[in-house]
Design a protein around this motif. Structure first.
Motif, PDB file in Angstrom:
ATOM      1  N   ASN A 177      67.934  -0.149  59.523  1.00  0.00           N
ATOM      2  CA  ASN A 177      67.105   0.230  60.665  1.00  0.00           C
ATOM      3  C   ASN A 177      67.370   1.683  61.079  1.00  0.00           C
ATOM      4  OD1 ASN A 177      65.125  -0.257  62.633  1.00  0.00           O
ATOM      5  ND2 ASN A 177      66.643  -0.839  64.162  1.00  0.00           N
ATOM      6  N   LEU A 178      67.390   2.560  60.088  1.00  0.00           N
ATOM      7  CA  LEU A 178      67.698   3.971  60.321  1.00  0.00           C
ATOM      8  C   LEU A 178      66.463   4.741  60.751  1.00  0.00           C
ATOM      9  CD1 LEU A 178      69.907   4.619  57.167  1.00  0.00           C
ATOM     10  CD2 LEU A 178      70.732   4.573  59.531  1.00  0.00           C
ATOM     11  N   GLU A 179      66.664   5.666  61.653  1.00  0.00           N
ATOM     12  CA  GLU A 179      65.607   6.597  62.037  1.00  0.00           C
ATOM     13  C   GLU A 179      66.244   7.841  62.642  1.00  0.00           C
ATOM     14  OE1 GLU A 179      63.029   4.742  64.844  1.00  0.00           O
ATOM     15  OE2 GLU A 179      64.464   4.852  66.487  1.00  0.00           O
ATOM     16  N   TYR A 180      65.434   8.853  62.865  1.00  0.00           N
ATOM     17  CA  TYR A 180      65.903  10.089  63.476  1.00  0.00           C
ATOM     18  C   TYR A 180      66.063   9.875  64.980  1.00  0.00           C
ATOM     19  CZ  TYR A 180      64.483  12.307  59.073  1.00  0.00           C
ATOM     20  OH  TYR A 180      64.344  12.652  57.750  1.00  0.00           O
ATOM     21  N   ASP A 181      67.091  10.480  65.539  1.00  0.00           N
ATOM     22  CA  ASP A 181      67.360  10.362  66.973  1.00  0.00           C
ATOM     23  C   ASP A 181      66.736  11.556  67.700  1.00  0.00           C
ATOM     24  OD1 ASP A 181      68.340  10.170  69.537  1.00  0.00           O
ATOM     25  OD2 ASP A 181      70.419   9.816  68.953  1.00  0.00           O
ATOM     26  N   SER A 183      75.867  20.241  66.945  1.00  0.00           N
ATOM     27  CA  SER A 183      76.688  20.320  65.737  1.00  0.00           C
ATOM     28  C   SER A 183      78.163  20.130  66.063  1.00  0.00           C
ATOM     29  CB  SER A 183      76.473  21.657  65.029  1.00  0.00           C
ATOM     30  OG  SER A 183      75.145  21.770  64.562  1.00  0.00           O
ATOM     31  N   ARG A 184      78.598  20.660  67.194  1.00  0.00           N
ATOM     32  CA  ARG A 184      79.988  20.486  67.618  1.00  0.00           C
ATOM     33  C   ARG A 184      80.264  19.012  67.926  1.00  0.00           C
ATOM     34  NH1 ARG A 184      78.191  25.310  68.423  1.00  0.00           N
ATOM     35  NH2 ARG A 184      79.457  27.136  68.818  1.00  0.00           N
ATOM     36  N   GLU A 185      79.307  18.358  68.559  1.00  0.00           N
ATOM     37  CA  GLU A 185      79.462  16.930  68.863  1.00  0.00           C
ATOM     38  C   GLU A 185      79.557  16.103  67.579  1.00  0.00           C
ATOM     39  OE1 GLU A 185      76.162  15.809  71.291  1.00  0.00           O
ATOM     40  OE2 GLU A 185      76.677  17.164  72.937  1.00  0.00           O
ATOM     41  N   PRO A 237      67.389  19.897  67.915  1.00  0.00           N
ATOM     42  CA  PRO A 237      66.902  20.211  66.575  1.00  0.00           C
ATOM     43  C   PRO A 237      67.920  20.015  65.454  1.00  0.00           C
ATOM     44  CG  PRO A 237      67.570  22.223  67.660  1.00  0.00           C
ATOM     45  CD  PRO A 237      67.851  21.106  68.630  1.00  0.00           C
ATOM     46  N   ALA A 238      68.931  19.170  65.668  1.00  0.00           N
ATOM     47  CA  ALA A 238      69.887  18.856  64.601  1.00  0.00           C
ATOM     48  C   ALA A 238      69.737  17.394  64.202  1.00  0.00           C
ATOM     49  CB  ALA A 238      71.313  19.159  65.067  1.00  0.00           C
ATOM     50  N   GLU A 239      68.499  16.878  64.274  1.00  0.00           N
ATOM     51  CA  GLU A 239      68.243  15.464  64.008  1.00  0.00           C
ATOM     52  C   GLU A 239      68.574  15.077  62.574  1.00  0.00           C
ATOM     53  OE1 GLU A 239      65.289  17.681  62.312  1.00  0.00           O
ATOM     54  OE2 GLU A 239      65.683  17.720  64.474  1.00  0.00           O
ATOM     55  N   ASP A 240      68.385  16.008  61.627  1.00  0.00           N
ATOM     56  CA  ASP A 240      68.705  15.712  60.237  1.00  0.00           C
ATOM     57  C   ASP A 240      70.217  15.632  60.028  1.00  0.00           C
ATOM     58  OD1 ASP A 240      68.729  18.459  60.855  1.00  0.00           O
ATOM     59  OD2 ASP A 240      68.478  19.040  58.762  1.00  0.00           O
ATOM     60  N   TYR A 241      70.944  16.594  60.581  1.00  0.00           N
ATOM     61  CA  TYR A 241      72.401  16.606  60.477  1.00  0.00           C
ATOM     62  C   TYR A 241      72.990  15.324  61.068  1.00  0.00           C
ATOM     63  CZ  TYR A 241      77.153  18.618  60.993  1.00  0.00           C
ATOM     64  OH  TYR A 241      78.508  18.865  60.945  1.00  0.00           O
ATOM     65  N   ASP A 242      72.466  14.913  62.221  1.00  0.00           N
ATOM     66  CA  ASP A 242      72.918  13.673  62.840  1.00  0.00           C
ATOM     67  C   ASP A 242      72.704  12.484  61.918  1.00  0.00           C
ATOM     68  OD1 ASP A 242      73.387  11.616  65.037  1.00  0.00           O
ATOM     69  OD2 ASP A 242      71.242  11.331  64.687  1.00  0.00           O
ATOM     70  N   LEU A 243      71.520  12.417  61.307  1.00  0.00           N
ATOM     71  CA  LEU A 243      71.207  11.290  60.430  1.00  0.00           C
ATOM     72  C   LEU A 243      72.114  11.269  59.206  1.00  0.00           C
ATOM     73  CD1 LEU A 243      69.341   8.884  59.923  1.00  0.00           C
ATOM     74  CD2 LEU A 243      67.735  10.448  58.804  1.00  0.00           C
ATOM     75  N   TRP A 244      72.382  12.429  58.630  1.00  0.00           N
ATOM     76  CA  TRP A 244      73.252  12.473  57.446  1.00  0.00           C
ATOM     77  C   TRP A 244      74.670  12.004  57.782  1.00  0.00           C
ATOM     78  CZ3 TRP A 244      68.849  12.650  55.988  1.00  0.00           C
ATOM     79  CH2 TRP A 244      68.021  13.737  55.792  1.00  0.00           C
TER      80      TRP A 244
END
Length: 345
Positions: A155-159, A209-211, A164-171
């Motif tokens: 059940n993955l999706e972008y947050d 990104s820091r988070e 604008p770091a939605e891709d980094y978060d998903l990875w």
């Protein structure tokens, strides 16, 4: 491919997809209520594989991405942006790679910056990527192709909160669910232009990104929370309240995390230790490069608060650092006198 006001680049982007050597795909283009000619340009194409979805109101990039995930029908889902260019064999090579590596759930590729010779060489193997994600987004978003079944199963999706770091978060979430990889070949040309990221978005991207960095490290030590990171140190060293004891504390924290990872094996021990040592080296290089802090007292302070500095940077760099601190004042006085002499002449 989510798009919004891409009239200057959309034709190149669309052409690069419909001219792929791999032809068995549907091309979902989700327009986020563009106000320019983007939609009219897309509608000029008569390719039956193109499915244009026009959103009546602008609801944002992440919303478009998640909508695309829900309606996609293919076994694999590929990402693309409306201002980039995919090379003709991109899909074919990624499909072949995923077919040949059933344990890999997502693969990206290398990419080249349009108008330059710069090639972004990201790590290729899962364990390397897993470690490098601690320090940055080492999977290029518009290059990825992934298994739809994995996204549906978890059940993955972008947050939207991470844009604008939605891709980094998903990875950083996917990397603990299955293997990731980068194909070691340039298969996309990436465009950089002034319309992409505002200063405000850039600052927010840095904050997120820091988070995410902390979240990755908390897999090893749940309580860890760096006050600042190596990419903040340049400005921090200029502040009067900065103390060398803080830097020593960060180094000790890094050593503690290395030891804990050796116990838990969350990350590959060799790759992780190397990455963390490079982090320590960088911290020390930034410290040694701060010429406005050069003085004999600075040497004493480093010896007192941060003696491991000399061990980390090695003999050669330690000698250079000490020399600069010892002779910085003499050098400054010399140039001051020379300037006065030149003025009189």
């Amino acid at each position: 491919m989510p798009v919004y006001n891409c009239e200057l680049y959309i034709k190149d982007a669309v052409d690069s997809i419909i001219n792929q050597t791999f032809v068995d795909f549907e091309f979902l283009i989700i327009d986020d209520a563009s106000t320019d000619k983007t939609v009219s340009i897309i509608k000029e194409y008569k390719d039956s594989r193109i499915k244009l979805i026009e959103k009546p109101v602008n609801t944002g990039y992440t919303n478009s991405l998640n909508y695309g995930l829900k309606v996609a029908k293919g076994e694999y889902i590929a990402r693309m942006d409306g201002d980039d260019i995919s090379l003709p064999e991109r899909f074919a090579k990624q499909v072949t790679f995923l077919d040949s590596n059933p344990d890999v759930i997502l693969c990206g590729t290398l990419y080249q910056i349009i108008g330059s010779e710069k090639i972004c060489n990201h790590p290729l193997t899962h364990e390397e990527i897993k470690v490098k994600l601690i320090s940055g987004c080492y999977i290029a978003h518009p290059t990825v192709m992934f298994r739809k079944v994995t996204f549906y199963f978890y059940n993955l999706e972008y947050d939207p909160n991470m844009e604008p770091a939605e891709d980094y978060d998903l990875w950083t979430r996917i990397v603990f669910l299955g293997k990731m990889a980068n194909i070691g070949e340039v298969l996309l040309y990436y465009r950089i232009h002034s319309q992409q990221t505002s200063i405000a978005r850039s600052e927010r991207q840095g904050k997120i990104s820091r988070e995410l960095r902390n979240r990755m490290l908390q897999k090893v030590v749940p309580t860890v929370n760096f006050k600042f990171h190596s990419f903040d140190l340049d400005s921090k060293l200029d502040e009067k309240e900065f103390h060398l004891g803080e830097l020593q504390s960060i180094i000790k924290t890094i050593d503690y995390i290395i030891n804990k990872n050796n116990e838990k094996a969350i990350f590959d021990q060799t790759i992780f230790s190397k990455e963390m040592f490079e982090e320590k080296e960088y911290l020390c290089r930034v410290l040694s490069a701060k010429s406005n802090r050069y003085s004999f007292i600075n040497i004493i302070n480093v010896l007192y608060y941060f003696p491991s500095f000399f061990v980390i940077v090695g003999i050669k760099k330690s000698v250079v650092f000490i020399g600069r601190n010892l002779f910085f004042k003499i050098k400054n006085e010399f140039f001051k006198k020379k300037s006065k002499l030149d003025l009189l002449m």
